[in-house]
Design a protein around this motif. Structure first.
Motif, PDB file in Angstrom:
ATOM      1  N   ASN A 114       5.348  -0.263   7.205  1.00  0.00           N
ATOM      2  CA  ASN A 114       4.042   0.220   7.823  1.00  0.00           C
ATOM      3  C   ASN A 114       4.592   1.648   8.490  1.00  0.00           C
ATOM      4  O   ASN A 114       3.500   2.348   9.057  1.00  0.00           O
ATOM      5  CB  ASN A 114       4.249  -0.705   8.563  1.00  0.00           C
ATOM      6  CG  ASN A 114       1.739  -0.148   9.358  1.00  0.00           C
ATOM      7  OD1 ASN A 114       1.733   0.343   8.806  1.00  0.00           O
ATOM      8  ND2 ASN A 114       1.846  -0.318  10.796  1.00  0.00           N
ATOM      9  N   TYR A 144      -0.748  -1.783   5.155  1.00  0.00           N
ATOM     10  CA  TYR A 144      -1.581  -2.085   5.184  1.00  0.00           C
ATOM     11  C   TYR A 144      -1.553  -3.507   4.294  1.00  0.00           C
ATOM     12  O   TYR A 144      -1.556  -4.239   5.089  1.00  0.00           O
ATOM     13  CB  TYR A 144      -3.290  -1.239   4.699  1.00  0.00           C
ATOM     14  CG  TYR A 144      -4.096  -2.233   5.022  1.00  0.00           C
ATOM     15  CD1 TYR A 144      -4.472  -2.945   6.084  1.00  0.00           C
ATOM     16  CD2 TYR A 144      -4.451  -3.220   3.663  1.00  0.00           C
ATOM     17  CE1 TYR A 144      -5.926  -3.912   5.995  1.00  0.00           C
ATOM     18  CE2 TYR A 144      -5.221  -3.662   3.300  1.00  0.00           C
ATOM     19  CZ  TYR A 144      -6.242  -4.331   4.105  1.00  0.00           C
ATOM     20  OH  TYR A 144      -6.997  -5.020   4.003  1.00  0.00           O
ATOM     21  N   ASP A 145      -0.809  -2.916   3.039  1.00  0.00           N
ATOM     22  CA  ASP A 145      -0.991  -4.180   2.423  1.00  0.00           C
ATOM     23  C   ASP A 145      -0.037  -5.427   2.360  1.00  0.00           C
ATOM     24  O   ASP A 145      -0.274  -6.353   2.122  1.00  0.00           O
ATOM     25  CB  ASP A 145      -0.272  -4.020   0.821  1.00  0.00           C
ATOM     26  CG  ASP A 145       0.370  -4.618  -0.200  1.00  0.00           C
ATOM     27  OD1 ASP A 145      -1.330  -5.255  -0.977  1.00  0.00           O
ATOM     28  OD2 ASP A 145       1.107  -5.498  -0.776  1.00  0.00           O
ATOM     29  N   ALA A 148      -1.158  -6.310   5.430  1.00  0.00           N
ATOM     30  CA  ALA A 148      -2.618  -7.985   5.350  1.00  0.00           C
ATOM     31  C   ALA A 148      -2.000  -9.523   4.803  1.00  0.00           C
ATOM     32  O   ALA A 148      -2.977 -10.114   4.686  1.00  0.00           O
ATOM     33  CB  ALA A 148      -3.597  -7.229   4.705  1.00  0.00           C
ATOM     34  N   VAL A 153      -6.424 -10.471   6.082  1.00  0.00           N
ATOM     35  CA  VAL A 153      -7.355  -9.609   5.676  1.00  0.00           C
ATOM     36  C   VAL A 153      -8.023  -9.220   7.005  1.00  0.00           C
ATOM     37  O   VAL A 153      -8.680  -8.725   7.422  1.00  0.00           O
ATOM     38  CB  VAL A 153      -8.426  -9.597   4.492  1.00  0.00           C
ATOM     39  CG1 VAL A 153      -7.511  -9.370   3.861  1.00  0.00           C
ATOM     40  CG2 VAL A 153      -9.574 -10.670   4.829  1.00  0.00           C
ATOM     41  N   ALA A 158      -4.045  -5.812  10.640  1.00  0.00           N
ATOM     42  CA  ALA A 158      -4.028  -5.243   9.557  1.00  0.00           C
ATOM     43  C   ALA A 158      -5.376  -4.234   9.972  1.00  0.00           C
ATOM     44  O   ALA A 158      -5.174  -2.988   9.073  1.00  0.00           O
ATOM     45  CB  ALA A 158      -4.757  -6.028   9.069  1.00  0.00           C
TER      46      ALA A 158
END
Length: 427
Positions: A114, A144-145, A148, A153, A158
């Motif tokens: 991140n 983000y992936d 989350a 999510v 997130a």
């Protein structure tokens, strides 16, 4: 078994699929990607990560030319670790549900994807733009992936990651005002994610153990049900201990060769291979050899449908209360694919055509009201199967591009769209 976190497997995958005409073959740059796109201008590209001669790249200058830049990245890295520690504590105190045990190792892993990789991506891309000798660059932002998957999510972490990613895109667009060449931007996501408690949390038993209970007692089962993301990131960074990873792959390969059954998971998709047979077993053979297996799976309340191939009827999607005959379009009973998207039949037919499609492919249920699936691996937000927002990718492209009004379905279509418009730009 080949997986995209395998340090020896990804180069083999690239060698298999590359025709030498990747997106980056003409003076391109790859930044933090799985594959190289047929360029040697690389930073953190997993398929070439073992080629130490390619670790040095002049684009690194844009990261370290300012002495304060590295200190800034370290400060942001530590701040993100602190944010994750705070998140884990508050999730526990507030009893946020669903949640998974993220653990200590995940804390630096999250910060690596991140923050560290995000900042390296943006800095090197801006460097590419300022020098102006790169025609096309492709970069992956993983933050983000990763968040989350583990926080869900709907979690504030997130949304924070998304806002941070949005700022990176703004930096790139602002830099374009000062670059010697004018660059166009394409922003795409190959999938979304769908929230939900996992199969183990809902059923009280892992999917591996559930499948094992439906088989003969003396059958040995190899299962890979955990998330590959942490391993993937650990090998992606320059601090990875790669020899240990290679030895782990060799040990795993031996376990695989000794197993009668292989059970794998990717989000809310599970794959079951019966390895005593070299060919894919038909629906009729499966029922003959293992009479409890298919009925047991489809009657589990957390399974939406399975995909099998029938010698008599072709591809079948089977749910608890109905069967969809994919070749003829006939439906007996309730439609097991209802709610899984308009293109689900097309995707299942494509998957079934692959040489190594599993004997049984399992997709979890999808609760349309709650917008939830249940992952077969321990992830709160997941993708890999069908159901919900995971099935909603997007692409933002310049309005001047030549793009058909027809639906864009599948990665091959995206590749074709990008290649055609790159050729148009070059001309």
């Amino acid at each position: 078994m080949i997986q995209c976190s395998g340090i020896t497997k990804v180069p083999e995958l690239e060698e298999r699929i590359s025709n030498g005409d990747g997106l980056l073959v003409d003076n391109g740059a790859s930044r933090s990607n799985l594959f190289s796109g047929d360029t040697d201008n690389l930073i953190f590209t997993f398929s070439k990560i073992m080629d130490f001669g390619k670790l040095y790249n002049k684009a690194w200058y844009s990261v370290f030319s300012n002495p304060s830049n590295f200190a800034r990245i370290v400060a942001l890295f530590l701040a993100d670790m602190a944010r994750e520690i705070y998140s884990q504590i508050t999730h526990s105190l507030r009893d946020v549900w669903p949640r998974i045990n993220r653990g200590i190792v995940y804390i630096p892993t999250r910060a690596a994807t991140n923050v560290f990789m995000r900042e390296i991506n943006t800095s090197t891309l801006i460097g590419d733009m300022m020098i102006g000798d790169v025609d096309v660059a492709y970069s992956t932002y993983l933050g983000y992936d990763e968040i989350a998957h583990h926080s869900g999510v709907r979690d504030s972490d997130a949304w924070i990651a998304l806002r941070q990613m949005d700022r990176q895109i703004k930096h790139l667009i602002d830099a374009n005002n000062y670059s010697p060449r004018d660059y166009q931007f394409v922003i795409q996501s190959d999938h979304g994610q769908t929230n939900g408690a996992t199969f183990t949390q809902r059923y009280g038993e892992t999917f591996e153990d559930f499948v094992k209970s439906l088989l003969l007692e003396d059958m040995t089962v190899f299962a890979k049900m955990d998330s590959n993301d942490d391993h993937f990131v650990a090998d992606y960074t320059p601090f990875a201990r790669k020899e240990r990873k290679i030895k782990k792959e060799e040990k795993e390969a031996q376990e695989l060769s000794d197993s009668d059954v292989i059970v794998l998971a990717s989000g809310n998709l599970a794959m079951i291979y019966l390895t005593q047979w070299s060919q894919r077993l038909t629906y009729e053979e499966l029922n003959s050899y293992f009479p409890e297996l298919i009925p047991g799976i489809i009657n589990n309340e957390y399974v939406g449908f399975i995909l099998v191939n029938s010698a008599e009827h072709g591809d079948l999607a089977i749910g608890r209360n109905g069967t969809y005959y994919l070749d003829s379009g006939r439906i007996d009973g309730e439609n097991p694919l209802l709610g899984f998207g308009d293109n689900i039949v097309r995707h299942l037919k494509r998957t079934s055509s692959f040489e190594h499609t599993p004997d049984i492919l399992v997709n979890s249920f999808y609760d349309e009201n709650a917008d939830e699936v249940c992952a077969f691996e321990e992830l709160v937000g997941s993708h890999g199967g069908a159901g919900g927002d995971q099935s909603k990718p997007f692409i933002l492209y310049p309005s001047s591009w030549n793009v058909s009004d027809d639906d864009i379905i599948g990665a091959e279509s995206i590749y074709k769209l990008l290649k055609e418009n790159l050729e148009e730009l070059k001309s």
